[in-house]
Write a protein that holds these residues in place. Structure first.
Motif, PDB file in Angstrom:
ATOM      1  N   ILE A 268       0.874  -1.188   0.010  1.00  0.00           N
ATOM      2  CA  ILE A 268      -0.031   0.001  -0.033  1.00  0.00           C
ATOM      3  C   ILE A 268       0.930   1.407  -0.018  1.00  0.00           C
ATOM      4  O   ILE A 268       1.796   1.341   0.815  1.00  0.00           O
ATOM      5  CB  ILE A 268      -0.878  -0.037   1.168  1.00  0.00           C
ATOM      6  CG1 ILE A 268      -1.602  -1.186   1.236  1.00  0.00           C
ATOM      7  CG2 ILE A 268      -1.935   1.567   1.298  1.00  0.00           C
ATOM      8  CD1 ILE A 268      -2.834  -1.432   2.587  1.00  0.00           C
ATOM      9  N   ALA A 269       0.661   2.253  -1.035  1.00  0.00           N
ATOM     10  CA  ALA A 269       1.472   3.217  -1.207  1.00  0.00           C
ATOM     11  C   ALA A 269       0.623   4.406  -1.303  1.00  0.00           C
ATOM     12  O   ALA A 269      -0.076   4.559  -2.308  1.00  0.00           O
ATOM     13  CB  ALA A 269       2.463   3.162  -2.254  1.00  0.00           C
ATOM     14  N   LEU A 270       0.529   5.393  -0.325  1.00  0.00           N
ATOM     15  CA  LEU A 270      -0.590   6.629  -0.277  1.00  0.00           C
ATOM     16  C   LEU A 270       0.585   7.936  -0.268  1.00  0.00           C
ATOM     17  O   LEU A 270       1.658   7.956   0.057  1.00  0.00           O
ATOM     18  CB  LEU A 270      -1.288   6.392   0.782  1.00  0.00           C
ATOM     19  CG  LEU A 270      -2.107   5.059   0.762  1.00  0.00           C
ATOM     20  CD1 LEU A 270      -2.939   5.183   1.930  1.00  0.00           C
ATOM     21  CD2 LEU A 270      -3.234   5.148  -0.294  1.00  0.00           C
ATOM     22  N   LEU A 271      -0.238   8.892  -0.994  1.00  0.00           N
ATOM     23  CA  LEU A 271       0.351  10.161  -1.063  1.00  0.00           C
ATOM     24  C   LEU A 271       0.129  11.074   0.156  1.00  0.00           C
ATOM     25  O   LEU A 271      -0.608  11.031   0.753  1.00  0.00           O
ATOM     26  CB  LEU A 271      -0.464  11.115  -2.264  1.00  0.00           C
ATOM     27  CG  LEU A 271      -0.162  10.284  -3.736  1.00  0.00           C
ATOM     28  CD1 LEU A 271      -1.163  11.067  -4.490  1.00  0.00           C
ATOM     29  CD2 LEU A 271       1.152  10.308  -3.861  1.00  0.00           C
ATOM     30  N   VAL A 272       1.138  12.099   0.476  1.00  0.00           N
ATOM     31  CA  VAL A 272       1.311  13.146   1.272  1.00  0.00           C
ATOM     32  C   VAL A 272       0.942  12.724   2.819  1.00  0.00           C
ATOM     33  O   VAL A 272       1.894  13.141   3.539  1.00  0.00           O
ATOM     34  CB  VAL A 272      -0.043  14.101   1.047  1.00  0.00           C
ATOM     35  CG1 VAL A 272       0.032  15.213   2.022  1.00  0.00           C
ATOM     36  CG2 VAL A 272       0.249  14.699  -0.412  1.00  0.00           C
ATOM     37  N   ALA A 273       0.055  12.147   2.943  1.00  0.00           N
ATOM     38  CA  ALA A 273      -0.224  11.966   4.738  1.00  0.00           C
ATOM     39  C   ALA A 273       0.648  10.905   5.449  1.00  0.00           C
ATOM     40  O   ALA A 273       1.231  11.305   6.365  1.00  0.00           O
ATOM     41  CB  ALA A 273      -1.659  11.200   4.649  1.00  0.00           C
ATOM     42  N   PRO A 274       1.265   9.814   4.660  1.00  0.00           N
ATOM     43  CA  PRO A 274       2.208   8.928   5.524  1.00  0.00           C
ATOM     44  C   PRO A 274       3.583   9.572   6.112  1.00  0.00           C
ATOM     45  O   PRO A 274       3.772   9.380   7.111  1.00  0.00           O
ATOM     46  CB  PRO A 274       2.533   7.727   4.456  1.00  0.00           C
ATOM     47  CG  PRO A 274       1.371   7.430   3.694  1.00  0.00           C
ATOM     48  CD  PRO A 274       0.696   9.103   3.424  1.00  0.00           C
ATOM     49  N   PRO A 275       3.898  10.486   5.463  1.00  0.00           N
ATOM     50  CA  PRO A 275       5.188  10.895   5.888  1.00  0.00           C
ATOM     51  C   PRO A 275       4.889  11.974   7.032  1.00  0.00           C
ATOM     52  O   PRO A 275       5.881  12.483   7.945  1.00  0.00           O
ATOM     53  CB  PRO A 275       5.792  12.006   4.726  1.00  0.00           C
ATOM     54  CG  PRO A 275       5.240  11.232   3.526  1.00  0.00           C
ATOM     55  CD  PRO A 275       4.081  10.738   4.011  1.00  0.00           C
ATOM     56  N   GLU A 276       3.589  12.406   7.284  1.00  0.00           N
ATOM     57  CA  GLU A 276       3.299  13.238   8.622  1.00  0.00           C
ATOM     58  C   GLU A 276       3.387  12.495   9.835  1.00  0.00           C
ATOM     59  O   GLU A 276       3.031  11.367   9.849  1.00  0.00           O
ATOM     60  CB  GLU A 276       1.932  14.147   8.338  1.00  0.00           C
ATOM     61  CG  GLU A 276       1.769  14.945   7.352  1.00  0.00           C
ATOM     62  CD  GLU A 276       2.571  16.101   7.891  1.00  0.00           C
ATOM     63  OE1 GLU A 276       2.507  16.347   9.087  1.00  0.00           O
ATOM     64  OE2 GLU A 276       3.136  17.061   6.976  1.00  0.00           O
ATOM     65  N   PRO A 277       4.036  12.950  10.917  1.00  0.00           N
ATOM     66  CA  PRO A 277       3.939  12.474  11.946  1.00  0.00           C
ATOM     67  C   PRO A 277       2.521  11.863  12.655  1.00  0.00           C
ATOM     68  O   PRO A 277       2.316  10.987  12.947  1.00  0.00           O
ATOM     69  CB  PRO A 277       4.637  13.268  13.062  1.00  0.00           C
ATOM     70  CG  PRO A 277       5.550  14.332  12.036  1.00  0.00           C
ATOM     71  CD  PRO A 277       4.524  14.357  10.968  1.00  0.00           C
TER      72      PRO A 277
END
Length: 720
Positions: A268-277
């Motif tokens: 599963i690879a998703l944009l923008v949100a995952p890098p946010e703490p």
């Protein structure tokens, strides 16, 4: 003697006040024939989404910009060729995540605030709107939080990108997947239909197909979508990879609902949100999720690496930036905060190299930029076709994993040379083949239909008794959402226990609205009068809500896990909401049919004049009926908030659904409203299995018109 003493004191005073030779010459040419240049202030203008759907990312970008400005000013400013120091001042406004407002504000920044240079707002769509203004007025703009390729395909010459372009955002995810498991081929891509997400996923689709992957689903959802079940249910049961998303709010909701529905994709690879703490707060829903990141606090860019690559180094080290950002803002920086600071560094070095604040000279310096910072490599395409596009910076890919103590942590997993951990693969434990998609969609629709029906019962009750179309219905639903959120977040009250307080508040609100806005006009000869009165109440609530609560999405972070009904996964919050809706609807039915007060309401609804002759105080009954209607709307809002994100504007869509449901079941018939809700929920569950999700409202409103034409009284008839 006295005169002599006075004379001597006068000479001393004159000598004391006289300027020194150095200061006396400060305004005239010195020994070298040059005057000491005065310091200057450059104004940096931008907009920030202090409210709206990209508030989280934009706030962090603004943090980075502010920190850069403070660092420059503390260091004495930027030194120009003439020896003068340029200090910085910022001007920014809230763009509310709105494109039209962006263009108005950037025009204001240039014409009224006299901004020398611009930094873009966060998001590609807003940046695209700002780039037009920057080009029109001849201002250099560094695009901090945007990566859409198409902005740099329009012939602009003054916009310079900080991020890796969107076309390369998810390319590395396919490369990582090929490295992990060459046998995997079936990919579903579900993305937000905005400029950035569409550019990213379209390029990813092309890249994946070029590598031999089969894209089994490629579909977009509207900005602000909160229910992803129709998209998830369209995914084939044997889908192996899920990619897509959009921005923080919608991507987080998408990830949560994938987990609630028990989707067992390998990757599963998703944009923008995952890098946010904050994404890690999703817990199990975040586990294994990969996200492309422009930068991470663990990267190893350094002055030594720059020297080895033959590049100049500019700005603080990675560790220095991370430590100071964490100290100032109380959190580890994400790439949004780092990107804001990096955009400032790019502009700073261009001004220093240009030795001037002249736009043409700074543009030329930016064209020649080829450097390394803590954010990575920066270099620009200077061709006329793609001018200002970033060609130096590269993505890293993070994944949420568990550490030795079972705590959720974010780790870099790709590229291999930058990784801090091995990828968790498969991302989720694999289960047996999933149930029938049709059955799953049907169950989802029915559970949602009960809540729809409860919301519609409030509107149809008010119509049935008062003959008033309540246009404040949607705003009351939204207020119910916020009331439940407040009780849960600030008082720690279980959201289902808190429904008692929400119901009481909704009833009280209705009892206040009725005498203030409705009672005085209820006997008006035309329904338009009461329509306008309730519309005014609606606008007051939305205006106050927007001002006090903003339009930033909120959610109640509460989970009841997932229940199983045979082969079907039932998200706990949706199941509980459906059960609560049935309970409230049953209680209302018993109240109306078995109690003295309920019978009085039915009598007034049937014939107000006759009821008054029988001694029933119709004015009080009308007020109570309005209060009960708003109570049902508030309770429905409180239930919806347990599984969908919301803003003060969220109630409007449920108000429209309530109209449709009321017509389907029969206006004035509370039981019919529940049946109509189930019918609408069923349609929303089944239509996406046959048609694209965007066709759902088309079919719903076509049915609405059809029922109005063929059976105006509704399927069950209009009665109370």
């Amino acid at each position: 003697m006295r005169k002599l003493a006075l004379f001597i004191l006068t000479l001393v005073a004159i000598a004391w006040c006289a300027p020194s030779p150095a200061s006396a010459q400060s305004g005239a040419p010195g020994p070298q024939g040059a005057a000491a240049p005065p310091s200057r202030t450059a104004i940096i203008g931008f907009t920030a989404s202090l409210t709206g759907n990209v508030n989280v990312e934009s706030t962090r970008q603004t943090n980075g910009i502010k920190m850069w400005v403070d660092d420059v000013n503390k260091a004495g400013g930027i030194r120009l060729a003439d020896g003068s120091a340029v200090t910085l001042d910022i001007r920014f406004y809230d763009d509310e995540s709105n494109k039209d407002r962006v263009q108005q504000l950037y025009t204001r920044l240039i014409n009224e605030d006299r901004a020398d240079f611009l930094i873009s707002p966060y998001s590609s769509g807003l940046t695209d709107a700002a780039a037009v203004i920057a080009e029109q007025y001849g201002r250099v703009m560094v695009t901090a939080g945007a990566s859409s390729d198409s902005t740099h395909d329009k012939g602009y010459s003054l916009a310079f990108m900080t991020y890796t372009p969107a076309s390369r955002y998810l390319a590395g995810a396919f490369d990582l997947l090929a490295h992990l498991d060459p046998s995997v081929k079936r990919v579903a891509i579900v993305h937000e239909r905005d400029k950035f997400s569409t550019d990213v996923t379209t390029a990813a689709k092309s890249h994946g197909e070029g590598k031999g992957y089969e894209i089994v689903l490629f579909e977009g959802y509207a900005t602000g979508t909160t229910d992803f079940a129709p998209f998830i249910n369209r995914m084939p049961a044997d889908v192996e990879v899920i990619m897509g998303g959009g921005h923080f709010a919608d991507t987080s909701t998408f990830a949560r609902q994938l987990s609630e529905k028990g989707i067992q994709a390998k990757f599963i690879a998703l944009l923008v949100a995952p890098p946010e703490p904050r994404f890690g707060e999703l817990g199990a829903a975040a586990l294994g999720v990969i996200g492309p990141s422009q930068w991470e606090s663990t990267v190893t860019y350094s002055a030594e690496a720059a020297s080895a690559a033959g590049l100049p180094w500019h700005g603080p080290s990675v560790s220095d930036f991370v430590a100071r950002y964490r100290e100032r803002f109380g959190e580890t920086p994400s790439y949004h905060g780092a990107g804001g600071y990096a955009a400032g560094l790019i502009l700073e070095q261009a001004m220093a190299r240009a030795g001037s604040l002249d736009t043409a000279k700074v543009k030329a310096a930016l064209d020649g930029t080829d450097m390394l910072t803590f954010f990575g490599h920066t270099k620009y395409d200077t061709s006329a076709k793609r001018h200002g596009r970033q060609i130096g910076h590269e993505m890293v890919y993070i994944q949420w994993q568990k550490d030795e103590q079972g705590k959720m942590v974010k780790r870099v997993v790709w590229p291999a040379e930058a990784s801090t951990a091995k990828p968790l693969y498969p991302a989720r434990d694999q289960a047996a083949a999933g149930p029938s998609q049709l059955l799953t969609s049907l169950v989802d629709g029915l559970m949602l239909g009960f809540v729809y029906g409860l919301a519609a019962m409030g509107m149809t009750l008010i119509w049935g008794v008062l003959r008033v179309i309540n246009l404040s219905h949607g705003a009351v639903i939204a207020l119910g959402m916020f009331a439940s959120h407040f009780l849960f977040t600030h008082l720690g009250l279980n959201p289902y226990v808190g429904l008692v307080a929400v119901a009481a508040a909704g009833l009280l609100l209705g009892l206040i609205i009725y005498p203030v806005a409705v009672h005085r006009v209820i006997h008006a000869p035309h329904h338009l009068t009461t329509l306008l009165a309730t519309f005014a109440v609606n606008m007051i609530f939305i205006g106050l809500g927007t001002a006090l609560l903003t339009t930033t999405p909120r959610n109640i972070d509460y989970s009841l896990g997932t229940a199983r009904l045979g082969p079907v996964s039932l998200p706990g919050t949706r199941l509980m909401a459906a059960l609560m809706a049935v309970l409230v609807a049953s209680a209302l039915t018993l109240f109306l049919r078995r109690t003295r007060l309920g019978k009085a309401i039915r009598a007034v609804a049937s014939n107000r004049a006759s009821a008054e002759l029988m001694g029933i105080p119709s004015s009080r009954v009308l007020g109570l009926s309005f209060g009960l209607g708003t109570m049902l709307a508030a309770v429905a809002g409180g239930l919806i908030a347990t599984f969908f994100p919301f803003t003060i504007l969220s109630g409007e869509s449920y108000q429209l659904k309530s109209f449709v449901i009321g017509v389907l079941g029969g206006l004035g018939n509370p039981l019919g409203a529940l049946v109509g809700g189930l019918l609408l929920g069923t349609l929303e569950g089944l239509i996406p299995m046959l048609l694209p999700v965007s066709w759902v409202p088309v079919v719903e409103f076509a049915l609405f018109v059809l029922v109005l034409l063929l059976r105006p009284s509704g399927l069950l008839g209009a009665r109370t």
